[in-house]
Enzyme design. Structure first.
Site, PDB file in Angstrom:
ATOM      1  N   SER A  40      -8.528  -3.293   0.197  1.00 32.97           N
ATOM      2  CA  SER A  40      -8.289  -4.739   0.268  1.00 32.97           C
ATOM      3  C   SER A  40      -7.493  -5.010   1.541  1.00 32.97           C
ATOM      4  O   SER A  40      -6.336  -5.383   1.511  1.00 32.97           O
ATOM      5  CB  SER A  40      -7.527  -5.226  -0.962  1.00 32.97           C
ATOM      6  N   HIS A 153      -9.668  -2.394  -6.468  1.00 29.65           N
ATOM      7  CA  HIS A 153      -9.422  -0.983  -6.775  1.00 29.65           C
ATOM      8  C   HIS A 153     -10.027  -0.530  -8.095  1.00 29.65           C
ATOM      9  O   HIS A 153      -9.813   0.599  -8.536  1.00 29.65           O
ATOM     10  CB  HIS A 153      -7.918  -0.689  -6.798  1.00 29.65           C
ATOM     11  N   GLN A 161      -4.496  -7.207  -8.562  1.00 27.50           N
ATOM     12  CA  GLN A 161      -4.862  -5.849  -8.140  1.00 27.50           C
ATOM     13  C   GLN A 161      -3.929  -4.769  -8.679  1.00 27.50           C
ATOM     14  O   GLN A 161      -4.360  -3.669  -8.992  1.00 27.50           O
ATOM     15  CB  GLN A 161      -4.870  -5.813  -6.611  1.00 27.50           C
ATOM     16  N   GLU A 162      -2.620  -5.091  -8.747  1.00 25.46           N
ATOM     17  CA  GLU A 162      -1.663  -4.042  -9.115  1.00 25.46           C
ATOM     18  C   GLU A 162      -0.580  -4.566 -10.060  1.00 25.46           C
ATOM     19  O   GLU A 162       0.062  -5.569  -9.777  1.00 25.46           O
ATOM     20  CB  GLU A 162      -0.992  -3.487  -7.845  1.00 25.46           C
ATOM     21  N   GLU A 203      -5.840   3.894  -7.497  1.00 26.05           N
ATOM     22  CA  GLU A 203      -4.446   4.290  -7.310  1.00 26.05           C
ATOM     23  C   GLU A 203      -3.865   4.954  -8.554  1.00 26.05           C
ATOM     24  O   GLU A 203      -2.653   5.058  -8.720  1.00 26.05           O
ATOM     25  CB  GLU A 203      -3.610   3.081  -6.867  1.00 26.05           C
ATOM     26  N   ASP A 240       1.121  -6.911  -7.410  1.00 25.96           N
ATOM     27  CA  ASP A 240       0.443  -7.197  -6.149  1.00 25.96           C
ATOM     28  C   ASP A 240      -0.805  -7.980  -6.514  1.00 25.96           C
ATOM     29  O   ASP A 240      -1.782  -7.414  -7.024  1.00 25.96           O
ATOM     30  CB  ASP A 240       0.070  -5.924  -5.380  1.00 25.96           C
ATOM     31  N   GLU A 283       3.730  -9.579  -4.739  1.00 23.00           N
ATOM     32  CA  GLU A 283       3.131  -9.355  -3.419  1.00 23.00           C
ATOM     33  C   GLU A 283       1.867 -10.203  -3.273  1.00 23.00           C
ATOM     34  O   GLU A 283       1.097 -10.343  -4.219  1.00 23.00           O
ATOM     35  CB  GLU A 283       2.796  -7.862  -3.299  1.00 23.00           C
ATOM     36  N   ASP A 310       1.924  -8.601   2.424  1.00 23.29           N
ATOM     37  CA  ASP A 310       1.109  -7.435   2.797  1.00 23.29           C
ATOM     38  C   ASP A 310       0.008  -7.914   3.745  1.00 23.29           C
ATOM     39  O   ASP A 310       0.169  -7.832   4.969  1.00 23.29           O
ATOM     40  CB  ASP A 310       0.546  -6.788   1.532  1.00 23.29           C
ATOM     41  N   LYS A 335       2.975  -0.514   5.925  1.00 22.70           N
ATOM     42  CA  LYS A 335       1.859   0.433   5.912  1.00 22.70           C
ATOM     43  C   LYS A 335       1.608   0.865   7.347  1.00 22.70           C
ATOM     44  O   LYS A 335       1.234   0.044   8.193  1.00 22.70           O
ATOM     45  CB  LYS A 335       0.596  -0.249   5.369  1.00 22.70           C
ATOM     46  N   HIS A 363       1.786   3.261   0.294  1.00 27.84           N
ATOM     47  CA  HIS A 363       0.554   4.047   0.490  1.00 27.84           C
ATOM     48  C   HIS A 363      -0.617   3.095   0.730  1.00 27.84           C
ATOM     49  O   HIS A 363      -0.443   1.875   0.711  1.00 27.84           O
ATOM     50  CB  HIS A 363       0.283   4.894  -0.766  1.00 27.84           C
ATOM     51  N   ARG A 364      -1.835   3.635   0.911  1.00 32.54           N
ATOM     52  CA  ARG A 364      -3.063   2.850   0.879  1.00 32.54           C
ATOM     53  C   ARG A 364      -3.859   3.304  -0.342  1.00 32.54           C
ATOM     54  O   ARG A 364      -3.606   4.361  -0.907  1.00 32.54           O
ATOM     55  CB  ARG A 364      -3.935   3.078   2.132  1.00 32.54           C
ATOM     56  N   SER A 365      -4.869   2.512  -0.702  1.00 25.92           N
ATOM     57  CA  SER A 365      -5.691   2.919  -1.852  1.00 25.92           C
ATOM     58  C   SER A 365      -6.524   4.166  -1.522  1.00 25.92           C
ATOM     59  O   SER A 365      -6.843   4.951  -2.400  1.00 25.92           O
ATOM     60  CB  SER A 365      -6.572   1.765  -2.316  1.00 25.92           C
ATOM     61  N   LYS A 386       6.053   2.021  -2.918  1.00 27.52           N
ATOM     62  CA  LYS A 386       4.982   1.972  -3.924  1.00 27.52           C
ATOM     63  C   LYS A 386       3.936   2.986  -3.512  1.00 27.52           C
ATOM     64  O   LYS A 386       3.496   3.025  -2.368  1.00 27.52           O
ATOM     65  CB  LYS A 386       4.410   0.559  -4.092  1.00 27.52           C
TER      66      LYS A 386
HETATM   67  P1  PGA Z   1      -5.260  -1.299   0.013  1.00 24.58           P
HETATM   68  O1  PGA Z   1      -4.365  -1.820  -1.193  1.00 24.58           O
HETATM   69  O2  PGA Z   1      -4.703  -0.022   0.478  1.00 24.58           O
HETATM   70  O3  PGA Z   1      -6.626  -1.190  -0.610  1.00 24.58           O
HETATM   71  O4  PGA Z   1      -5.199  -2.384   1.067  1.00 24.58           O
HETATM   72  C1  PGA Z   1      -2.994  -1.713  -1.218  1.00 24.58           C
HETATM   73  C2  PGA Z   1      -2.335  -3.068  -1.240  1.00 24.58           C
HETATM   74  O5  PGA Z   1      -3.030  -4.118  -1.211  1.00 24.58           O
HETATM   75  O6  PGA Z   1      -1.123  -3.135  -1.257  1.00 24.58           O
HETATM   76 ZN    ZN Z   2      -1.124  -5.436  -1.242  1.00 22.12          ZN
END
Ligand code: PGA
Ligand code: ZN
Length: 426
Positions: A40, A153, A161-162, A203, A240, A283, A310, A335, A363-365, A386
């Site tokens: 994402s 994800h 998403q999270e 994740e 998130d 987020e 983000d 990131k 991290h990244r996904s 995270k």
């Molecule tokens: P991504 O997701 O690594 O797929 O971008 C992580 C996030 O959105 O924080």
């Molecule tokens: Zn994010």
């Protein structure tokens, strides 16, 4: 001085190609740079170079980025001092010559940047966190553990998403991690009992089909209690929303819980969640270009709550400066591959800190076994990290690295705990 730089194509945790760089220096040190990859991704992120050759890895190969390292970057940086990270990164940025690393690729540049960082730490005979942060880096971050995955994800899961748990009410990182892990396993049992699928998202969090976005929160609070912990007092929640993924620019609406919603609806929704659940951080509550909505939510709730940019800020000092000026968001998601070099990442954290923004290292996904973010969080005392659920080797590696660091620091280690979030209720 740098003696050789060599890149190869390897695989990330999703089975997609990514870049690995091996850098050797003439004092016998060797550094490894492993590049992560998002799903994402923010529009304004630095360019992740992919071959687009459909006959290999469905177009996702990174042979061009590998070639850029081996044929363009290597000849330029060989002979340079690997420990002069800023000069090295600036040389590569200049060599690229575009604002978004659009010529060489951020995955090529970051690979070299990270490999140089590791070789320099080895040359100095220091663990990475100490090499970056000196003896000042001693705070173990709260692990924000993404135990339910949705959005980009996972399939058929939530829009959000999270869903993360933040075990801040503990004296040590080790104890906090244990609490988070126990909640994770407890949650699995509860979901199973209710007939839900307990397959994992990218994740490592569970990704069952839920009736609504709020349902996941109900399950998590239940799991915290069933595991014997106090929601809010010991363990808080972070979201998130990654709302850029379901935002429509044309209609300026968010497709959420099955209908198109405007920014005002989303604000009321967030307020309701905050009143019902022990949320400490949200987020990307709004899309990356919806600056007005970001300003409004930060003005209304920013005193008590963390709003993390983000996709909005993309670890880019220029975007971050805009966020600071507009008072949109009050926290930076960090990131490395969003900006594409170690130096610019450190600059972004510094700018955030100077302006009262918190930083959450991420991290990244799509990940690798690389654990740079663990060392970075301690080195810069960011107090938050995270890196997914306590599942899947590439996530666990980061959590385990923090266990190692905490033990190494011994009596000088300090767990961030309640100090990580302004919303913490002690
Ligand atoms: P991504 O997701 O690594 O797929 O971008 C992580 C996030 O959105 O924080
Ligand atoms: Zn994010």
């Amino acid at each position: 001085a740098i003696e050789s730089v060599y890149a190869r194509e390897i695989l990330d945790s999703r089975g997609n190609p990514t870049v690995e760089v091996v850098l050797d220096t003439d004092d016998g040190a060797q550094g490894l740079g492993l590049v992560p990859s998002g799903a994402s991704t923010g529009e304004a992120e630095a360019w992740e170079r992919r071959d687009g050759d459909k006959s290999r890895y469905q177009g996702k190969g990174v042979l061009d980025a590998v070639k850029a390292v081996n044929e363009v970057i290597a000849p330029k940086v060989i002979g340079m001092d690997a420990a002069d990270q800023r000069a090295l990164d600036e040389t590569m940025i200049e060599l690229d010559g575009t604002p978004n690393k659009g010529k060489l690729g951020a995955n090529a540049i970051l690979g070299v940047s990270l490999a140089a960082l590791y070789s320099s730490a080895e040359s100095a005979g220091l663990p990475l966190y100490r090499y970056i942060g000196g003896t000042n880096g001693h705070i173990l971050p709260v692990p924000n553990m993404n135990i339910m995955n949705g959005g980009a994800h996972a399939d058929f899961a939530t829009d959000i998403q999270e869903y993360m748990i933040s075990p801040y009410g503990f004296d040590t990182y080790r104890e906090a991690l244990r609490a988070g892990v126990e909640v994770y396993h407890t949650l699995k049992g509860i979901l199973k009992k209710d007939g839900h699928d307990t397959g994992l998202g990218d994740e490592g969090g569970f990704a069952p089909k839920m009736k609504s976005n709020e349902d996941s929160l109900k399950y998590i609070v239940k799991a915290i209690e069933a595991a014997g912990y106090e929601p809010g007092k010991q363990i808080g929640l972070c979201l998130d929303v990654a709302s850029s993924e379901f935002y429509s620019k044309e209609s300026n609406t968010y497709h959420f819980d099955g209908a198109d919603r405007d920014a005002a609806y989303m604000l009321d929704y967030y307020k309701e969640l905050v009143s019902k659940y022990p949320l400490v951080s949200i987020e990307d509550p709004y899309a990356e270009e919806d600056w007005d909505a970001w300003q409004k939510i930060t003005a209304e709730l920013g005193d008590q709550l963390q709003f993390v940019g983000d996709d909005l800020l993309v670890t880019n000092p220029k975007r971050l400066q805009k966020g600071i000026d507009l008072k949109a968001a009050n926290s930076l998601l960090v990131k490395l591959n969003q900006i594409g070099s170690v130096t610019e990442t450190l600059d972004a954290i510094e700018l955030a800190t100077e302006n009262g923004f918190t930083s959450m290292v991420s991290h990244r996904s799509g990940e690798t076994p690389d654990t740079t973010i663990s060392d970075l969080a301690v080195a810069k005392n960011t107090r938050q990290i995270k890196t997914g659920a306590p599942a899947r080797g590439e996530r666990i590696a980061k959590y385990n690295r923090l266990l190692e660091i905490e033990e190494e620091l011994g009596s000088t280690a300090l767990y961030a705990g309640y100090s990580a979030f302004k919303a913490c209720k002690q």
